[in-house]
Design an enzyme around this catalytic site. Structure first.
Site, PDB file in Angstrom:
ATOM      1  N   THR A 126       0.804  -1.233   0.000  1.00  0.00           N
ATOM      2  CA  THR A 126       0.000   0.000   0.000  1.00  0.00           C
ATOM      3  C   THR A 126       0.834   1.279   0.000  1.00  0.00           C
ATOM      4  OG1 THR A 126      -1.402   1.334   1.484  1.00  0.00           O
ATOM      5  CG2 THR A 126      -0.180  -0.417   2.512  1.00  0.00           C
ATOM      6  N   GLU A 128       0.317   3.585   1.886  1.00  0.00           N
ATOM      7  CA  GLU A 128       0.491   3.989   3.287  1.00  0.00           C
ATOM      8  C   GLU A 128       1.902   3.689   3.794  1.00  0.00           C
ATOM      9  OE1 GLU A 128      -1.531   5.527   5.883  1.00  0.00           O
ATOM     10  OE2 GLU A 128      -2.368   6.274   4.019  1.00  0.00           O
ATOM     11  N   LYS A 157       2.374  -3.116   7.206  1.00  0.00           N
ATOM     12  CA  LYS A 157       2.458  -3.418   5.775  1.00  0.00           C
ATOM     13  C   LYS A 157       3.903  -3.345   5.266  1.00  0.00           C
ATOM     14  CE  LYS A 157      -1.852  -4.187   4.292  1.00  0.00           C
ATOM     15  NZ  LYS A 157      -2.287  -5.235   3.344  1.00  0.00           N
TER      16      LYS A 157
HETATM   17  P1  NAP Z   1     -11.240  -4.706   3.061  1.00  0.00           P
HETATM   18  O1  NAP Z   1     -12.486  -4.334   2.329  1.00  0.00           O
HETATM   19  O2  NAP Z   1     -11.036  -4.218   4.453  1.00  0.00           O
HETATM   20  O3  NAP Z   1     -11.172  -6.313   3.082  1.00  0.00           O
HETATM   21  C1  NAP Z   1     -10.259  -6.995   3.877  1.00  0.00           C
HETATM   22  C2  NAP Z   1     -10.725  -8.427   4.099  1.00  0.00           C
HETATM   23  O4  NAP Z   1      -9.782  -9.084   4.965  1.00  0.00           O
HETATM   24  C3  NAP Z   1     -12.087  -8.568   4.765  1.00  0.00           C
HETATM   25  O5  NAP Z   1     -12.902  -9.394   3.968  1.00  0.00           O
HETATM   26  C4  NAP Z   1     -11.779  -9.248   6.088  1.00  0.00           C
HETATM   27  O6  NAP Z   1     -12.702 -10.226   6.468  1.00  0.00           O
HETATM   28  C5  NAP Z   1     -10.482  -9.964   5.784  1.00  0.00           C
HETATM   29  N1  NAP Z   1      -9.735 -10.246   7.020  1.00  0.00           N
HETATM   30  C6  NAP Z   1      -9.480  -9.389   8.046  1.00  0.00           C
HETATM   31  N2  NAP Z   1      -8.787 -10.032   9.007  1.00  0.00           N
HETATM   32  C7  NAP Z   1      -8.615 -11.299   8.585  1.00  0.00           C
HETATM   33  C8  NAP Z   1      -7.983 -12.426   9.153  1.00  0.00           C
HETATM   34  N3  NAP Z   1      -7.411 -12.400  10.355  1.00  0.00           N
HETATM   35  N4  NAP Z   1      -7.964 -13.590   8.437  1.00  0.00           N
HETATM   36  C9  NAP Z   1      -8.572 -13.665   7.222  1.00  0.00           C
HETATM   37  N5  NAP Z   1      -9.204 -12.620   6.661  1.00  0.00           N
HETATM   38  C10 NAP Z   1      -9.221 -11.458   7.327  1.00  0.00           C
HETATM   39  O7  NAP Z   1      -9.952  -4.280   2.227  1.00  0.00           O
HETATM   40  P2  NAP Z   1      -9.832  -3.940   0.653  1.00  0.00           P
HETATM   41  O8  NAP Z   1     -10.112  -2.500   0.465  1.00  0.00           O
HETATM   42  O9  NAP Z   1     -10.563  -4.949  -0.122  1.00  0.00           O
HETATM   43  O10 NAP Z   1      -8.264  -4.107   0.450  1.00  0.00           O
HETATM   44  C11 NAP Z   1      -7.695  -5.363   0.118  1.00  0.00           C
HETATM   45  C12 NAP Z   1      -6.240  -5.382   0.553  1.00  0.00           C
HETATM   46  O11 NAP Z   1      -5.524  -4.355  -0.112  1.00  0.00           O
HETATM   47  C13 NAP Z   1      -5.997  -5.152   2.040  1.00  0.00           C
HETATM   48  O12 NAP Z   1      -4.897  -5.941   2.409  1.00  0.00           O
HETATM   49  C14 NAP Z   1      -5.632  -3.681   2.138  1.00  0.00           C
HETATM   50  O13 NAP Z   1      -4.823  -3.449   3.270  1.00  0.00           O
HETATM   51  C15 NAP Z   1      -4.892  -3.496   0.832  1.00  0.00           C
HETATM   52  N6  NAP Z   1      -4.923  -2.166   0.229  1.00  0.00           N
HETATM   53  C16 NAP Z   1      -6.134  -1.565   0.016  1.00  0.00           C
HETATM   54  C17 NAP Z   1      -6.166  -0.348  -0.633  1.00  0.00           C
HETATM   55  C18 NAP Z   1      -7.474   0.342  -0.933  1.00  0.00           C
HETATM   56  O14 NAP Z   1      -7.447   1.543  -1.237  1.00  0.00           O
HETATM   57  N7  NAP Z   1      -8.605  -0.366  -0.889  1.00  0.00           N
HETATM   58  C19 NAP Z   1      -4.971   0.241  -1.089  1.00  0.00           C
HETATM   59  C20 NAP Z   1      -3.774  -0.425  -0.862  1.00  0.00           C
HETATM   60  C21 NAP Z   1      -3.771  -1.647  -0.232  1.00  0.00           C
HETATM   61  P3  NAP Z   1     -14.138  -9.905   7.108  1.00  0.00           P
HETATM   62  O15 NAP Z   1     -15.001  -9.597   5.941  1.00  0.00           O
HETATM   63  O16 NAP Z   1     -14.465 -11.188   7.781  1.00  0.00           O
HETATM   64  O17 NAP Z   1     -13.969  -8.755   8.036  1.00  0.00           O
HETATM   65  O1  F7E Z   2      -8.844   8.140   4.699  1.00  0.00           O
HETATM   66  C1  F7E Z   2      -9.129  11.605   5.853  1.00  0.00           C
HETATM   67  C2  F7E Z   2      -8.178  10.684   6.581  1.00  0.00           C
HETATM   68  O2  F7E Z   2      -9.788   6.097   5.739  1.00  0.00           O
HETATM   69  C3  F7E Z   2      -8.418   8.980   3.660  1.00  0.00           C
HETATM   70  C4  F7E Z   2      -7.163   2.105   3.109  1.00  0.00           C
HETATM   71  O3  F7E Z   2      -7.773   1.379   2.074  1.00  0.00           O
HETATM   72  O4  F7E Z   2      -6.102   3.577   1.547  1.00  0.00           O
HETATM   73  C5  F7E Z   2      -6.965   3.541   2.662  1.00  0.00           C
HETATM   74  O5  F7E Z   2      -6.404   4.280   3.746  1.00  0.00           O
HETATM   75  C6  F7E Z   2      -8.102  10.371   4.199  1.00  0.00           C
HETATM   76  C7  F7E Z   2      -7.227  10.353   5.450  1.00  0.00           C
HETATM   77  O6  F7E Z   2      -8.271   5.918   3.710  1.00  0.00           O
HETATM   78  C8  F7E Z   2     -12.334  11.362   7.542  1.00  0.00           C
HETATM   79  O7  F7E Z   2      -7.578  11.342   7.693  1.00  0.00           O
HETATM   80  C9  F7E Z   2     -11.041  12.934   6.819  1.00  0.00           C
HETATM   81  O8  F7E Z   2      -6.247  11.353   5.343  1.00  0.00           O
HETATM   82  O9  F7E Z   2     -10.533   6.763   3.428  1.00  0.00           O
HETATM   83  P1  F7E Z   2      -9.453   6.690   4.424  1.00  0.00           P
HETATM   84  P2  F7E Z   2      -6.699   5.830   4.005  1.00  0.00           P
HETATM   85  O10 F7E Z   2      -6.391   6.114   5.407  1.00  0.00           O
HETATM   86  O11 F7E Z   2      -6.022   6.646   2.965  1.00  0.00           O
HETATM   87  C10 F7E Z   2      -4.794   3.029   1.777  1.00  0.00           C
HETATM   88  C11 F7E Z   2      -4.025   3.102   0.474  1.00  0.00           C
HETATM   89  C12 F7E Z   2      -4.825   1.686   2.392  1.00  0.00           C
HETATM   90  O12 F7E Z   2      -3.934   0.853   2.177  1.00  0.00           O
HETATM   91  C13 F7E Z   2      -5.829   1.465   3.472  1.00  0.00           C
HETATM   92  O13 F7E Z   2      -6.064   0.068   3.672  1.00  0.00           O
HETATM   93  O14 F7E Z   2      -9.317  10.980   4.591  1.00  0.00           O
HETATM   94  N1  F7E Z   2     -10.434  11.762   6.516  1.00  0.00           N
HETATM   95  N2  F7E Z   2     -12.200  12.715   7.454  1.00  0.00           N
HETATM   96  C14 F7E Z   2     -11.213  10.763   6.937  1.00  0.00           C
HETATM   97  N3  F7E Z   2     -11.075   9.427   6.857  1.00  0.00           N
HETATM   98  C15 F7E Z   2     -12.057   8.652   7.366  1.00  0.00           C
HETATM   99  N4  F7E Z   2     -11.954   7.320   7.264  1.00  0.00           N
HETATM  100  N5  F7E Z   2     -13.170   9.203   7.981  1.00  0.00           N
HETATM  101  C16 F7E Z   2     -13.352  10.552   8.100  1.00  0.00           C
HETATM  102  O15 F7E Z   2     -14.351  11.021   8.633  1.00  0.00           O
END
Ligand code: NAP
Ligand code: F7E
Length: 328
Positions: A126, A128, A157
């Site tokens: 990620t 992050e 990560k």
């Molecule tokens: P998500 O919607 O939070 O899905 C994560 C899944 O992981 C959920 O289905 C959850 O299961 C499962 N999980 C959590 N703990 C677990 C455990 N102990 N054992 C097995 N499964 C478990 O995340 P996503 O947005 O699809 O993202 C997919 C991956 O990409 C994640 O690793 C995230 O960190 C990474 N990532 C996401 C983004 C983004 O912008 N979306 C960007 C960069 C990287 P439950 O449904 O049972 O809770």
């Molecule tokens: O926050 C700001 C917050 O929670 C984005 C995950 O998928 O992407 C995701 O992480 C921004 C941050 O995503 C609120 O402070 C303001 O600056 O939607 P977010 P994230 O933290 O960028 C990365 C790539 C991953 O890997 C992660 O798994 O928005 N923000 N106000 C807020 N954020 C939230 N959640 N809620 C608020 O009310």
């Protein structure tokens, strides 16, 4: 014979989009589900995939369960999408975040090493991990940008990233990191800011809420569409050699801009409804993410297809339908 892919995190956002893509490519898809009293299949249902997947039990914190699953399936490809993925919650649950996101990946790599060593492995890394890191030349982040994570999530990560590289180098495993920037969709988790806003806008527009409380609105993110990003994951595992790739649009916008567009889409002014609320501020923020995905574009031939305004509109429209249906 059809290729077999194991997808962890199948019930999340990316799992269903990736499964949909793999099924369209002729794969047999196994989805891992952890023990849950009441598992939520809503995201798979949204894409109409409930009956297309073979489910296996497993939890990243339970190494034996992963060994059992890998031994049973002997997959050609493993996509590790499972994680405690909410940055905002990772301070309160730092240990759990580490156990799942860091040690969980070690467990999975070991299971593959022992029971399916030729299987190709994708790790969901990620942006992050970059945190405060910026590429000196263009202010963007690419594969060479140093990591400076700002949350327990980001730190966990980084461990998983390096363990993936280490198993590649130590055991010649085909292990790749996709360093994905934020990607969103109508099935994004409700706690993430884009979906929180699209849901809030829909509820305000339809008369079920009056305000939307947000934290830091100055934060800049490089937001793309999840359906595009899962294609890059698949492409990474089709290459001759394993490698690590940044996947991003190359454009970023503030949370304020997202809110402004989302409210405008339904004919409202965000200033009349959004309240800033310190409860949603983080102990340490990542202020500015913008990815340079030139390597993925050149080597994988990957391109994003959904623009920022179209992504906002897609999410708001989906939530308008959902809120309407729920309250009918
Ligand atoms: P998500 O919607 O939070 O899905 C994560 C899944 O992981 C959920 O289905 C959850 O299961 C499962 N999980 C959590 N703990 C677990 C455990 N102990 N054992 C097995 N499964 C478990 O995340 P996503 O947005 O699809 O993202 C997919 C991956 O990409 C994640 O690793 C995230 O960190 C990474 N990532 C996401 C983004 C983004 O912008 N979306 C960007 C960069 C990287 P439950 O449904 O049972 O809770
Ligand atoms: O926050 C700001 C917050 O929670 C984005 C995950 O998928 O992407 C995701 O992480 C921004 C941050 O995503 C609120 O402070 C303001 O600056 O939607 P977010 P994230 O933290 O960028 C990365 C790539 C991953 O890997 C992660 O798994 O928005 N923000 N106000 C807020 N954020 C939230 N959640 N809620 C608020 O009310």
């Amino acid at each position: 014979m059809a290729k077999k892919a194991l997808v962890t995190g199948i019930l999340g956002q990316d799992g269903p989009y990736l499964a949909q893509h793999l099924l369209s490519q002729g794969y047999k898809v196994y989805g891992m589900i952890r023990r849950y009293s009441n598992p939520n299949f809503e995201n798979l249902e949204y894409l109409n995939l409930m009956n297309e997947i073979e489910y296996v039990d497993g939890d990243l914190t339970d190494e034996a369960s992963l060994m059992g699953a890998i031994k049973f399936i002997r997959p050609d490809e493993v996509y590790n999408l499972a994680a405690q993925s909410f940055v905002g919650g990772s301070w309160e649950q730092a240990k759990l975040t580490t156990e799942v996101n860091a040690l969980g990946v070690l467990h999975l790599l070991n299971a593959i090493k022992y029971f399916a060593p030729t299987s190709r492995f994708y790790q969901a890394s990620t942006s992050e991990m970059f945190g405060l890191g910026l590429n000196k030349h263009d202010g963007m982040q690419d594969e060479g940008t140093p990591f400076h994570p700002r949350s327990p999530y980001g730190v966990s990560k980084v461990y998983a990233y390096w363990m993936t590289v280490n198993y590649r180098e130590s055991y010649k495993m085909f292990a790749a990191n996709g360093i994905l920037f934020n990607h969103e969709s109508p099935i994004r988790g409700i706690q993430f800011v884009t979906r929180k806003i699209s849901d809030g806008v829909a509820r305000i527009k339809l008369g079920f809420a009056k305000e939307l409380h947000l934290g830091n609105m100055d934060s800049m993110r490089d937001w793309g569409f999840a359906g595009d990003y899962v294609k890059a994951m698949h492409l990474m595992l089709q290459q001759d050699e394993p490698d690590d790739y940044v996947v991003a649009t190359g454009e970023n916008h503030s949370v304020r801009e997202y809110a402004e567009l989302a409210f405008k889409h339904v004919g409202l002014n965000w200033k009349d409804y959004v309240k800033t609320d310190p409860r949603f501020q983080r102990p340490a923020e990542v202020p500015n993410l913008k990815g340079n995905s030139e390597k993925a574009r050149k080597k994988l031939g990957w391109e994003p297809t959904v623009s920022f305004p179209d992504l906002v509109a897609m999410m708001v429209d989906a939530d308008l339908k959902r809120v309407e249906k729920r309250n009918r």
